[in-house]
Design a protein around this motif. Structure first.
Motif, PDB file in Angstrom:
ATOM      1  N   HIS A 154       3.496  -2.692  -1.205  1.00  0.00           N
ATOM      2  CA  HIS A 154       3.966  -3.907  -0.552  1.00  0.00           C
ATOM      3  C   HIS A 154       2.727  -4.725  -0.209  1.00  0.00           C
ATOM      4  O   HIS A 154       1.889  -4.288   0.574  1.00  0.00           O
ATOM      5  N   SER A 155       2.620  -5.905  -0.780  1.00  0.00           N
ATOM      6  CA  SER A 155       1.403  -6.695  -0.616  1.00  0.00           C
ATOM      7  C   SER A 155       1.190  -7.144   0.825  1.00  0.00           C
ATOM      8  O   SER A 155       2.110  -7.631   1.492  1.00  0.00           O
ATOM      9  N   LEU A 168       0.055 -11.135   0.108  1.00  0.00           N
ATOM     10  CA  LEU A 168       1.116 -11.950  -0.472  1.00  0.00           C
ATOM     11  C   LEU A 168       2.440 -11.489   0.133  1.00  0.00           C
ATOM     12  O   LEU A 168       3.200 -10.751  -0.482  1.00  0.00           O
ATOM     13  N   GLU A 169       2.683 -11.884   1.342  1.00  0.00           N
ATOM     14  CA  GLU A 169       3.821 -11.363   2.093  1.00  0.00           C
ATOM     15  C   GLU A 169       5.134 -11.563   1.335  1.00  0.00           C
ATOM     16  O   GLU A 169       5.421 -12.640   0.812  1.00  0.00           O
ATOM     17  N   GLY A 170       5.892 -10.470   1.264  1.00  0.00           N
ATOM     18  CA  GLY A 170       7.185 -10.523   0.598  1.00  0.00           C
ATOM     19  C   GLY A 170       7.133 -10.187  -0.877  1.00  0.00           C
ATOM     20  O   GLY A 170       8.178 -10.066  -1.520  1.00  0.00           O
ATOM     21  N   TYR A 171       5.929 -10.008  -1.419  1.00  0.00           N
ATOM     22  CA  TYR A 171       5.780  -9.706  -2.837  1.00  0.00           C
ATOM     23  C   TYR A 171       5.293  -8.270  -3.053  1.00  0.00           C
ATOM     24  O   TYR A 171       4.502  -7.760  -2.255  1.00  0.00           O
ATOM     25  N   PRO A 172       5.716  -7.661  -4.151  1.00  0.00           N
ATOM     26  CA  PRO A 172       5.109  -6.380  -4.534  1.00  0.00           C
ATOM     27  C   PRO A 172       3.741  -6.637  -5.145  1.00  0.00           C
ATOM     28  O   PRO A 172       3.448  -7.754  -5.573  1.00  0.00           O
ATOM     29  N   PHE A 173       2.910  -5.617  -5.181  1.00  0.00           N
ATOM     30  CA  PHE A 173       1.582  -5.726  -5.788  1.00  0.00           C
ATOM     31  C   PHE A 173       1.309  -4.419  -6.523  1.00  0.00           C
ATOM     32  O   PHE A 173       1.724  -3.349  -6.072  1.00  0.00           O
TER      33      PHE A 173
END
Length: 207
Positions: A48-49, A52-57
């Motif tokens: 969980h990034s 980049l809140e709310g995005y996978p990484f």
């Protein structure tokens, strides 16, 4: 001429010793999953990034499940990470991650001419929480596997404060290694208790 023969023999030996044994047959789902974790030197780590809140990484990570030429294995992903890394920030903020392993990361798919998206080119996704390794015996296990498979890691700068991390509290193991749809979720206890059998496989059964 003698030197050429010696060098050629050495190269043949090195290639042979760094080619993994055949995996179990496709109907041994747990065996295939454990085989991929054992013989993959890299894995894709999804987090969980944090930035980049709310995005996978995701990143490709060097991994080691024991030494490559030793059948001893645990089926658990181990990585070697620095607090300076993006991944470290992610797992500190949220330790829930998924490791993706693929037979594409071994010699298997190329050997049999399977495309990465061919179901027979197996893949396993292991989800759980990642934690820092602190037990002394386990640290020795992690270091031996990592430093023999990825020799450069042994000389990475100490001031970067690298440490070993492993997947713990495994919640789900998702497996695909043949036709029929991706609906195969493995029993975690059976996966961890599996005893390797791949050295007993004498020939590949395609169907």
């Amino acid at each position: 001429m003698f030197h050429l023969v010696v060098v050629t023999a050495l190269l043949v030996h090195l290639v042979a010793s760094f080619t993994e044994p055949e995996p179990p047959y496709h109907d041994d789902l747990i065996g295939n999953a454990r085989w991929m974790v054992k013989y993959s030197n890299v894995s894709i780590l999804a987090t969980h990034s944090y930035f980049l809140e709310g995005y996978p990484f995701s990143q490709n990570k060097a991994v080691a499940d024991g030494e490559y030429n030793d059948t001893a294995c645990l089926g658990i992903p181990y990585i070697y990470e620095s607090p300076m890394a993006t991944v470290y920030q992610d797992i500190t903020n949220n330790p829930k991650v998924t490791f993706l392993y693929s037979a594409e990361f071994t010699h298997f798919c190329r050997k049999y001419g399977y495309d990465n998206d061919d179901p027979r080119c197996g893949k396993v996704m292991i989800s759980g929480e990642i934690v820092k390794v602190t037990d002394e015996d386990e640290l020795q296990w992690a270091a031996k596997g990592m430093f023999t498979r990825h020799p450069d890691t042994k000389s990475w700068p100490p001031y970067h404060k690298f440490a070993f991390y492993k997947l713990k509290k495994i919640e789900n193991i998702f497996m695909l290694d043949f036709f029929g749809g991706a609906t195969k979720h493995l029993d975690v206890e059976s996966y961890l208790a599996y005893q390797p059998k791949w050295n007993k496989v004498e020939e590949r059964r395609i169907f």
